[in-house]
Write an enzyme that holds these catalytic residues in place. Structure first.
Site, PDB file in Angstrom:
ATOM      1  N   TYR A   1       0.826  -1.223   0.000  1.00 45.47           N
ATOM      2  CA  TYR A   1       0.000   0.000   0.000  1.00 45.47           C
ATOM      3  C   TYR A   1       0.857   1.267   0.000  1.00 45.47           C
ATOM      4  CZ  TYR A   1      -4.191  -2.725   0.121  1.00 45.47           C
ATOM      5  OH  TYR A   1      -5.191  -3.588  -0.244  1.00 45.47           O
TER       6      TYR A   1
ATOM      7  N   ASN B   1     -12.633   2.571  -5.957  1.00 43.42           N
ATOM      8  CA  ASN B   1     -11.211   2.933  -6.018  1.00 43.42           C
ATOM      9  C   ASN B   1     -10.751   3.597  -4.727  1.00 43.42           C
ATOM     10  OD1 ASN B   1     -11.416   2.016  -8.580  1.00 43.42           O
ATOM     11  ND2 ASN B   1     -11.427   4.019  -9.563  1.00 43.42           N
TER      12      ASN B   1
ATOM     13  N   ASP C   1      -8.021   5.544  -4.744  1.00 41.45           N
ATOM     14  CA  ASP C   1      -7.339   6.803  -5.088  1.00 41.45           C
ATOM     15  C   ASP C   1      -8.308   7.973  -4.892  1.00 41.45           C
ATOM     16  OD1 ASP C   1      -8.831   7.495  -7.581  1.00 41.45           O
ATOM     17  OD2 ASP C   1      -7.895   5.683  -8.395  1.00 41.45           O
TER      18      ASP C   1
ATOM     19  N   HIS D   1     -14.687   1.083  -0.790  1.00 33.78           N
ATOM     20  CA  HIS D   1     -13.549   0.223  -0.402  1.00 33.78           C
ATOM     21  C   HIS D   1     -12.454   1.024   0.308  1.00 33.78           C
ATOM     22  CE1 HIS D   1     -14.733  -3.042  -3.602  1.00 33.78           C
ATOM     23  NE2 HIS D   1     -15.497  -3.060  -2.533  1.00 33.78           N
TER      24      HIS D   1
ATOM     25  N   CYS E   1      -1.528   3.747  17.340  1.00 35.25           N
ATOM     26  CA  CYS E   1      -2.784   4.456  17.067  1.00 35.25           C
ATOM     27  C   CYS E   1      -2.810   5.720  17.919  1.00 35.25           C
ATOM     28  CB  CYS E   1      -3.951   3.543  17.427  1.00 35.25           C
ATOM     29  SG  CYS E   1      -5.526   4.404  17.568  1.00 35.25           S
TER      30      CYS E   1
ATOM     31  N   GLY F   1     -15.776   1.073 -15.842  1.00 34.41           N
ATOM     32  CA  GLY F   1     -14.430   0.567 -15.591  1.00 34.41           C
ATOM     33  C   GLY F   1     -14.324  -0.416 -14.443  1.00 34.41           C
TER      34      GLY F   1
ATOM     35  N   ASN G   1     -17.201   0.352 -20.399  1.00 37.43           N
ATOM     36  CA  ASN G   1     -16.034  -0.448 -20.040  1.00 37.43           C
ATOM     37  C   ASN G   1     -15.181  -0.697 -21.280  1.00 37.43           C
ATOM     38  OD1 ASN G   1     -14.703  -1.616 -17.904  1.00 37.43           O
ATOM     39  ND2 ASN G   1     -15.720  -3.584 -18.052  1.00 37.43           N
TER      40      ASN G   1
ATOM     41  N   ALA H   1     -12.210   4.723 -21.137  1.00 38.06           N
ATOM     42  CA  ALA H   1     -13.051   5.653 -20.371  1.00 38.06           C
ATOM     43  C   ALA H   1     -12.837   7.109 -20.773  1.00 38.06           C
ATOM     44  CB  ALA H   1     -12.774   5.467 -18.878  1.00 38.06           C
TER      45      ALA H   1
HETATM   46  C1  BJW Z   1     -11.098  -0.067 -18.493  1.00 36.77           C
HETATM   47  C2  BJW Z   1      -9.924   0.571 -18.906  1.00 36.77           C
HETATM   48  C3  BJW Z   1     -10.070   1.829 -19.521  1.00 36.77           C
HETATM   49  C4  BJW Z   1      -9.376  -1.303 -18.028  1.00 36.77           C
HETATM   50  N1  BJW Z   1     -11.296   2.349 -19.687  1.00 36.77           N
HETATM   51  N2  BJW Z   1     -12.303   0.456 -18.669  1.00 36.77           N
HETATM   52  C5  BJW Z   1     -21.507 -13.079  -3.283  1.00 36.77           C
HETATM   53  C6  BJW Z   1     -22.233 -12.042  -2.678  1.00 36.77           C
HETATM   54  C7  BJW Z   1     -21.612 -11.196  -1.768  1.00 36.77           C
HETATM   55  C8  BJW Z   1     -20.268 -11.338  -1.440  1.00 36.77           C
HETATM   56  C9  BJW Z   1     -19.547 -12.367  -2.029  1.00 36.77           C
HETATM   57  C10 BJW Z   1     -20.151 -13.228  -2.925  1.00 36.77           C
HETATM   58  N3  BJW Z   1     -19.236 -14.113  -3.322  1.00 36.77           N
HETATM   59  C11 BJW Z   1     -18.067 -13.817  -2.696  1.00 36.77           C
HETATM   60  C12 BJW Z   1     -18.217 -12.752  -1.897  1.00 36.77           C
HETATM   61  C13 BJW Z   1     -17.159 -12.135  -1.059  1.00 36.77           C
HETATM   62  C14 BJW Z   1     -16.173 -11.208  -1.725  1.00 36.77           C
HETATM   63  C15 BJW Z   1     -16.163 -11.333  -3.249  1.00 36.77           C
HETATM   64  O1  BJW Z   1     -16.782 -10.570  -3.971  1.00 36.77           O
HETATM   65  N4  BJW Z   1     -15.389 -12.266  -3.771  1.00 36.77           N
HETATM   66  C16 BJW Z   1     -15.295 -12.430  -5.234  1.00 36.77           C
HETATM   67  C17 BJW Z   1     -13.846 -12.632  -5.614  1.00 36.77           C
HETATM   68  C18 BJW Z   1     -16.216 -13.534  -5.665  1.00 36.77           C
HETATM   69  N5  BJW Z   1     -16.493  -9.834  -1.353  1.00 36.77           N
HETATM   70  C19 BJW Z   1     -16.107  -9.332  -0.192  1.00 36.77           C
HETATM   71  O2  BJW Z   1     -15.464  -9.977   0.616  1.00 36.77           O
HETATM   72  C20 BJW Z   1     -16.522  -7.907   0.108  1.00 36.77           C
HETATM   73  N6  BJW Z   1     -17.215  -7.860   1.340  1.00 36.77           N
HETATM   74  C21 BJW Z   1     -18.408  -8.464   1.502  1.00 36.77           C
HETATM   75  O3  BJW Z   1     -18.956  -9.089   0.598  1.00 36.77           O
HETATM   76  O4  BJW Z   1     -18.988  -8.264   2.736  1.00 36.77           O
HETATM   77  C22 BJW Z   1     -20.235  -8.946   3.020  1.00 36.77           C
HETATM   78  C23 BJW Z   1     -21.425  -8.318   2.356  1.00 36.77           C
HETATM   79  C24 BJW Z   1     -22.427  -9.126   1.851  1.00 36.77           C
HETATM   80  C25 BJW Z   1     -23.559  -8.576   1.255  1.00 36.77           C
HETATM   81  C26 BJW Z   1     -23.695  -7.195   1.201  1.00 36.77           C
HETATM   82  C27 BJW Z   1     -22.701  -6.414   1.712  1.00 36.77           C
HETATM   83  C28 BJW Z   1     -21.564  -6.962   2.267  1.00 36.77           C
HETATM   84  C29 BJW Z   1     -15.325  -6.996   0.216  1.00 36.77           C
HETATM   85  C30 BJW Z   1     -14.622  -6.815  -1.103  1.00 36.77           C
HETATM   86  C31 BJW Z   1     -13.358  -5.980  -0.927  1.00 36.77           C
HETATM   87  C32 BJW Z   1     -12.594  -5.808  -2.215  1.00 36.77           C
HETATM   88  N7  BJW Z   1     -11.359  -5.180  -1.947  1.00 36.77           N
HETATM   89  C33 BJW Z   1     -10.483  -4.817  -3.069  1.00 36.77           C
HETATM   90  C34 BJW Z   1      -9.175  -4.242  -2.470  1.00 36.77           C
HETATM   91  C35 BJW Z   1      -9.439  -2.837  -1.884  1.00 36.77           C
HETATM   92  C36 BJW Z   1      -8.194  -2.129  -1.500  1.00 36.77           C
HETATM   93  C37 BJW Z   1      -7.206  -1.987  -2.643  1.00 36.77           C
HETATM   94  O5  BJW Z   1      -7.438  -1.197  -3.571  1.00 36.77           O
HETATM   95  O6  BJW Z   1      -6.192  -2.683  -2.593  1.00 36.77           O
HETATM   96  O7  BJW Z   1     -11.120  -3.828  -3.883  1.00 36.77           O
HETATM   97  S1  BJW Z   1     -10.161  -6.154  -4.198  1.00 36.77           S
HETATM   98  C38 BJW Z   1     -10.171  -5.153  -5.657  1.00 36.77           C
HETATM   99  O8  BJW Z   1     -11.291  -5.523  -6.509  1.00 36.77           O
HETATM  100  C39 BJW Z   1     -10.451  -3.721  -5.174  1.00 36.77           C
HETATM  101  C40 BJW Z   1     -11.397  -3.215  -6.220  1.00 36.77           C
HETATM  102  O9  BJW Z   1     -12.129  -2.114  -5.729  1.00 36.77           O
HETATM  103  C41 BJW Z   1     -12.234  -4.445  -6.525  1.00 36.77           C
HETATM  104  C42 BJW Z   1     -12.960  -4.394  -7.841  1.00 36.77           C
HETATM  105  O10 BJW Z   1     -12.054  -4.345  -8.909  1.00 36.77           O
HETATM  106  P1  BJW Z   1     -12.378  -3.459 -10.203  1.00 36.77           P
HETATM  107  O11 BJW Z   1     -12.392  -2.038  -9.846  1.00 36.77           O
HETATM  108  O12 BJW Z   1     -13.583  -4.002 -10.863  1.00 36.77           O
HETATM  109  O13 BJW Z   1     -11.055  -3.715 -11.083  1.00 36.77           O
HETATM  110  P2  BJW Z   1     -10.714  -4.904 -12.099  1.00 36.77           P
HETATM  111  O14 BJW Z   1      -9.264  -4.900 -12.317  1.00 36.77           O
HETATM  112  O15 BJW Z   1     -11.339  -6.168 -11.682  1.00 36.77           O
HETATM  113  O16 BJW Z   1     -11.462  -4.474 -13.451  1.00 36.77           O
HETATM  114  C43 BJW Z   1     -11.046  -3.354 -14.194  1.00 36.77           C
HETATM  115  C44 BJW Z   1     -12.036  -3.142 -15.340  1.00 36.77           C
HETATM  116  O17 BJW Z   1     -11.700  -1.935 -16.003  1.00 36.77           O
HETATM  117  C45 BJW Z   1     -12.005  -4.268 -16.396  1.00 36.77           C
HETATM  118  O18 BJW Z   1     -13.338  -4.645 -16.712  1.00 36.77           O
HETATM  119  C46 BJW Z   1     -11.331  -3.610 -17.610  1.00 36.77           C
HETATM  120  O19 BJW Z   1     -11.852  -4.084 -18.855  1.00 36.77           O
HETATM  121  C47 BJW Z   1     -11.684  -2.154 -17.402  1.00 36.77           C
HETATM  122  N8  BJW Z   1     -10.731  -1.198 -17.976  1.00 36.77           N
HETATM  123  N9  BJW Z   1      -8.869  -0.174 -18.639  1.00 36.77           N
HETATM  124  C48 BJW Z   1     -12.404   1.708 -19.296  1.00 36.77           C
HETATM  125  N10 BJW Z   1      -9.007   2.575 -20.008  1.00 36.77           N
END
Ligand code: BJW
Length: 231
Positions: free
Chosen positions: A53, A89, A91, A106, A133, A172, A198, A216
């Site tokens: 981080y 995000n 950022d 997040h 802390c 995105g 996307n 984007a």
């Molecule tokens: C472009 C581009 C350009 C590229 N122009 N586009 C079913 C239901 C509920 C929960 C779960 C479930 N199954 C599993 C879970 C649990 C889990 C989960 O989802 N797991 C999956 C892997 C299946 N989720 C959790 O644990 C979450 N908590 C939770 O569910 O609590 C309980 C709850 C239940 C019900 C309701 C509420 C709560 C917590 C998730 C935490 C994710 N954390 C991270 C790290 C954060 C810190 C950090 O930044 O390091 O968050 S992981 C990472 O993924 C980060 C992102 O925010 C997140 C999403 O990623 P994102 O933004 O989509 O990025 P990419 O890389 O995946 O995609 C990029 C896209 O951009 C692509 O499509 C490209 O094509 C596109 N792109 N260039 C336009 N120029």
């Protein structure tokens, strides 16, 4: 007037030079999720997590908002109804581009969180293991970001906004991480029209009414122009 809810992901910041997670060569190709994005990983090796981080905090501090961030801020300013930006995000590029009241579901790289008492403060550029802390003095400071298995922030507010949205746009994001991946269904159930912008179709692209493909910085300003002309 009509409320718009916008969900953004790493793709909106890609053209500002910040890596996405799941694209080829993305962050998850270089680091194991279990090591750097779970509470268990932090307990096992906090120094590794801080290094991950710290490097991203330095990189994010140098990044500039792009035309997509700026276009969303313009939509917020000029749309006669409410425009709510929810970002996954960590950022601050939406704010740097002029957006207001952004919901960081997040967390943010700019924040530090005490794993013992939940106190929050501004993170220094470099966090280190054993940093006390300011509230309870426990040596458990961590980045204020949401890891797998943790509850994302402001979920009640987000679901309320989705329930009142007339239009939901996802920009995105790969649609692979819940609960954000299910927002399209929440919004559609409330009667909102849904659109995905996307680079490539996301996992859930078939759930959207409209899909606009491209970088984007091109698609978002064009979509904002169309929205403002059609109001
Ligand atoms: C472009 C581009 C350009 C590229 N122009 N586009 C079913 C239901 C509920 C929960 C779960 C479930 N199954 C599993 C879970 C649990 C889990 C989960 O989802 N797991 C999956 C892997 C299946 N989720 C959790 O644990 C979450 N908590 C939770 O569910 O609590 C309980 C709850 C239940 C019900 C309701 C509420 C709560 C917590 C998730 C935490 C994710 N954390 C991270 C790290 C954060 C810190 C950090 O930044 O390091 O968050 S992981 C990472 O993924 C980060 C992102 O925010 C997140 C999403 O990623 P994102 O933004 O989509 O990025 P990419 O890389 O995946 O995609 C990029 C896209 O951009 C692509 O499509 C490209 O094509 C596109 N792109 N260039 C336009 N120029």
């Amino acid at each position: 007037m009509e409320k718009i809810v916008i969900l953004t992901g790493a793709g909106i910041s890609a053209e500002s030079g910040l890596g996405t997670f799941r694209d080829e060569g993305g962050l998850w190709a270089q680091h194991r999720i279990e090591d750097v994005a779970t509470p268990e990983g932090f307990v096992r090796d906090p120094a590794l997590v801080h290094r991950f981080y710290n490097a991203r905090r330095v990189q994010a501090a140098k990044a500039q908002p792009n035309a997509a961030h700026e276009a969303l801020a313009r939509l917020q300013r000029d749309w006669p109804g409410e425009v709510v930006i929810v970002t996954q995000n960590v950022d601050s590029l939406h704010e740097a581009g002029g957006a207001q009241d952004v919901i960081h579901m997040h967390g943010t790289l700019a924040g530090a969180l005490c794993a013992a008492c939940d106190h929050r403060w501004t993170a220094p550029p470099e966090m280190s293991v054993g940093e006390p802390c300011p509230a309870c003095a426990a040596a458990t400071a961590r980045p204020d970001v949401v890891w797998f298995g943790e509850m994302p922030y402001q979920m009640d507010a987000i679901y309320n906004h989705l329930a009142g949205a007339r239009l939901f746009a996802a920009i995105g994001t790969s649609g692979q991480v819940y609960p954000a991946a299910a927002f399209v269904h929440e919004a559609a159930m409330s009667g909102a029209r849904t659109v995905e912008l996307n680079l490539d179709p996301s996992t859930g692209a078939s759930s959207f009414d409209d899909v606009v493909l491209g970088p984007a910085t091109e698609t978002v300003p064009r979509w904002v122009d169309q929205m403002l002309i059609s109001q």
